[in-house]
Design an enzyme around this catalytic site. Structure first.
Site, PDB file in Angstrom:
ATOM      1  N   TYR A 153       9.334 -14.636  15.771  1.00 39.84           N
ATOM      2  CA  TYR A 153       8.267 -13.697  15.397  1.00 39.84           C
ATOM      3  C   TYR A 153       6.966 -14.160  16.034  1.00 39.84           C
ATOM      4  CZ  TYR A 153       5.347 -10.927  12.163  1.00 39.84           C
ATOM      5  OH  TYR A 153       4.442 -10.053  11.612  1.00 39.84           O
ATOM      6  N   GLU A 183       9.175 -21.646   5.521  1.00 38.46           N
ATOM      7  CA  GLU A 183       9.415 -20.487   4.662  1.00 38.46           C
ATOM      8  C   GLU A 183      10.369 -20.955   3.569  1.00 38.46           C
ATOM      9  OE1 GLU A 183       7.844 -17.730   5.164  1.00 38.46           O
ATOM     10  OE2 GLU A 183       7.110 -17.968   7.213  1.00 38.46           O
ATOM     11  N   ASP A 222      -0.448 -13.636  -1.024  1.00 35.24           N
ATOM     12  CA  ASP A 222       0.703 -13.074  -1.722  1.00 35.24           C
ATOM     13  C   ASP A 222       1.961 -13.926  -1.542  1.00 35.24           C
ATOM     14  OD1 ASP A 222       1.013 -12.544   0.945  1.00 35.24           O
ATOM     15  OD2 ASP A 222       1.650 -10.464   0.704  1.00 35.24           O
ATOM     16  N   GLU A 223       1.790 -15.196  -1.204  1.00 29.99           N
ATOM     17  CA  GLU A 223       2.908 -16.139  -1.094  1.00 29.99           C
ATOM     18  C   GLU A 223       2.583 -17.375  -1.931  1.00 29.99           C
ATOM     19  OE1 GLU A 223       3.545 -16.754   3.094  1.00 29.99           O
ATOM     20  OE2 GLU A 223       3.628 -14.600   3.503  1.00 29.99           O
ATOM     21  N   ARG A 276      -4.009 -16.135  11.423  1.00 28.50           N
ATOM     22  CA  ARG A 276      -4.312 -15.508  12.714  1.00 28.50           C
ATOM     23  C   ARG A 276      -5.764 -15.779  13.102  1.00 28.50           C
ATOM     24  NH1 ARG A 276       0.118 -14.859  11.107  1.00 28.50           N
ATOM     25  NH2 ARG A 276       1.525 -13.065  11.333  1.00 28.50           N
TER      26      ARG A 276
END
Length: 494
Positions: free
Chosen positions: A287, A309, A128-129, A188
Site C-alpha cells: 500500500y 498492524e 480511530d486506531e 502523511r
C-alpha cells in the site's frame, strides 16, 4: 374557532412528517454514498485502513471500555508513581487542542545518558486506531510487575532505554476520526524522499513537529508504531520512486525483514497469515504512501522503524483488549530485546588520548551510515544474522579502520581505536575538537617578542645557539659510538 384550531394542528403535523421524511432520505443518501466509497476502497486495496469516518462518529459506543484521554493521562502518571524506580514520565509537546503527548521511559537508569541503545513504541497515530494505546499501557505495567521475576524483562530494563508514547493523536481519538484536530493524517505529514511535501517545518502539525524534535534529542536505534485494520508487520520503503505498487526495498532490507519476522513469528497468529507470506510485507508492495513516519525515521534519524498492524478490527470491542495483549505481548517484548540480542555494538576512541569519538559506522555492501554518540562514542548497528560483515569506522581527522565480524551466533561487541592522521612533516593534524582556546594570548606574546624587545630577543638566540654548539661537541666526544634510536610504531587493536 374550534375548526380553525383543528385545521392548524393537522397542517403542523403534516409539515413535520414531510420534514422528517426528507431528513431521513438525506441521511440515507449520505450513508449510501459513504458505503459506496468504502466498497470501492476495499475492492482496490486489501488494507482496511481508510474506513468511513462518518460511520465511526455515528457509533457512540465505539470507545466504551477504552480509556479516555483523561483516563490515559491519569494511568500514565499513576504508573510513574508506582514504578518510579525504573521509569520517568515526560512530555514531548502538545496536540492541536493542547493535550500533552506524554511518554513513559523505562530503564534501570531512566533519564540518564548511557551507552545503551534506545527503542520507542508509538501508539494511536491514527485517532480511530486505539488498540495500540491500550497495548502500550499493558506493556508498561507488565515490565514494572515482572522486572525482578522475568529474565527477558530484566534484560530489557537493564540494557535498553525503552520509550512508550501511547497516543500520538489524542485529538483524533476524542473525535473518533483518523486525522488530528485539523483533519490531517499524521502518517502523511512527514518530509518524503520521493514527493516534495512538508518541506516547511512550520507548516507541519504540532504532533509531527513534536516527533521530529524528539528524535533530535534522543538517538533511537529502532522503533515501531502500532496501527489497526490488518494483521501484519510492515517495513520500508513505504513508497517508490515511480509511485507504482511494487516491492521497493531500502538498503537495510535484510535487517528490516528480520525485524518484522521477529514480531510476526512471536505473535499468536500473525505469521500464519494467508494474505501476507510470513505475516510481513514491504510497504510499497502492499500500500504505497508518501509522507510517512517510518521512512522519515530511517532516512533522517538513523532509526529503523516498523509499522505494525496489530488488529484486523480498528475498533474491536473493549472486552477483546486483554486477548489482543496476550497475542502481542511476546512480539512487543522480543522486538525490543532484539536490540541487544543481535547486531554489532561498540564504541569509537582516539588512540591519542583515549577520548570517545562521534564517528560513523558503515557496513560494506549496505549504503547506510550509523553515527556514534558524542558523549560515549557508542554505536548500535542492527543487522540480520549472517556469516560475515565488514564493518568500517571513520572520523574526520582520523584514519579509518575496518574489520570482519560473524553474526551467526548472537551479538558482537566491537570497539574501534582510531589513529589521528599525520601531515607530511609528521606532525599530528589538529582535530576540530582540540582547538586552541588561548590563541589570543599567543598572539599577544608574539607581538611582545617582535616589538620593542627585538634586540634582546636576537641576543638570546645567539647565546642559545652558541651553548647548543658546545653541548653537541661535548656529546660527540663523550659518546662517540651512540646513534639515534628508530622511532617505534604503536599498533592498536581494532
Amino acid at each position: 374557532m374550534v375548526m380553525k384550531t383543528k385545521l392548524l394542528f393537522f397542517l403542523l403535523l403534516f409539515a413535520s412528517l414531510i420534514s422528517s421524511s426528507l431528513a431521513k432520505g438525506s441521511l440515507q443518501q449520505t450513508l449510501n454514498s459513504s458505503e459506496k466509497f468504502d466498497d470501492c476502497s476495499n475492492a482496490s486495496r486489501t488494507r482496511h485502513l481508510l474506513e468511513d469516518e462518518s460511520r465511526a462518529q455515528t457509533s457512540v459506543d465505539l470507545a466504551q471500555g477504552y480509556m479516555s484521554n483523561d483516563d490515559l493521562e491519569r494511568a500514565i502518571k499513576e504508573f510513574g508513581q508506582r514504578c518510579s524506580n525504573i521509569s520517568r514520565i515526560y512530555s514531548i509537546g502538545n496536540s492541536v487542542n493542547g493535550f500533552p503527548l506524554l511518554v513513559i521511559e523505562i530503564s534501570d537508569k531512566p533519564g540518564e545518558e548511557e551507552s545503551k541503545p534506545a527503542f520507542k513504541y508509538i501508539g494511536n497515530v491514527h485517532g480511530d486506531e486505539p488498540v495500540g494505546r491500550e497495548l502500550l499501557i499493558f506493556l508498561a505495567n507488565w515490565l514494572c510487575d515482572n522486572y525482578l521475576k522475568d529474565p527477558l524483562v530484566k534484560l530489557i530494563v537493564e540494557n535498553v532505554h525503552l520509550h512508550l508514547l501511547p497516543s500520538m493523536n489524542p485529538d483524533g481519538y476524542s473525535l473518533r476520526k483518523r486525522g488530528n484536530a485539523n483533519n490531517i493524517d499524521l502518517n502523511r505529514d512527514f518530509p518524503d524522499q520521493f514527493v516534495s511535501i512538508n518541506d516547511d517545518e512550520d507548516s507541519r502539525q504540532p504532533e509531527t513537529r513534536a516527533i521530529m524534535n524528539w528524535l533530535r534529542d534522543i538517538r533511537f536505534t529502532a522503533s515501531a508504531t502500532l496501527h489497526g485494520g490488518a494483521l501484519v508487520a510492515n517495513y520500508p520503503w513505504d513508497g517508490s520512486e515511480d509511485k507504482r505498487t511494487k516491492y521497493y526495498g531500502c538498503p537495510d532490507d535484510d535487517a528490516f525483514r528480520f525485524m518484522a519476522s521477529i514480531y510476526s513469528h512471536s505473535h499468536y497468529n500473525m505469521s500464519s497469515s494467508k494474505e501476507f507470506l510470513g505475516g510481513i510485507t514491504n510497504g510499497a508492495e502492499w500500500y504505497p504512501l508518501y509522507g510517512g513516519m517510518q521512512d522519515w525515521n530511517y532516512i533522517h534519524a538513523g532509526c529503523l522503524e516498523l509499522t505494525l498492524e496489530v488488529s484486523d478490527n480498528k475498533w474491536p470491542n473493549a472486552t477483546e483488549l486483554p486477548i489482543l495483549w496476550r497475542y502481542n505481548k511476546m512480539s512487543l517484548l522480543n522486538l525490543v530485546a532484539s536490540l541487544v540480542k543481535t547486531g554489532v555494538h561498540g564504541r569509537i576512541y582516539s588512540s591519542g588520548d583515549g577520548r570517545p569519538l562521534p564517528g560513523s559506522i558503515t557496513v560494506s555492501g549496505i549504503n547506510y551510515t550509523v553515527t556514534a554518540g558524542k558523549t560515549f562514542g557508542d554505536y548500535h548497528r542492527f543487522l540480520a544474522p549472517r556469516d560475515k560483515y565488514e564493518v568500517v569506522a571513520t572520523m574526520p581527522g582520523y584514519k579509518s579502520k575496518n574489520t570482519t565480524i560473524w553474526l551467526d551466533d548472537g551479538p558482537v561487541t566491537l570497539d574501534f581505536v582510531l589513529d589521528p592522521e599525520v601531515s607530511v612533516k609528521g606532525s599530528v593534524l589538529q582535530n576540530a575538537c582540540d582547538c586552541d582556546c588561548n590563541s589570543k594570548s599567543t598572539q599577544e606574546f608574539v607581538q611582545f617578542l617582535w616589538g620593542a624587545h627585538l634586540e634582546v630577543f636576537f641576543i638570546l638566540i645567539v647565546i642559545l645557539g652558541f651553548l647548543l654548539l658546545l653541548f653537541k661537541r661535548r656529546t660527540k666526544v663523550k659518546f662517540p659510538t651512540s646513534r639515534p634510536l628508530a622511532g617505534s610504531k604503536r599498533t592498536v587493536e581494532v
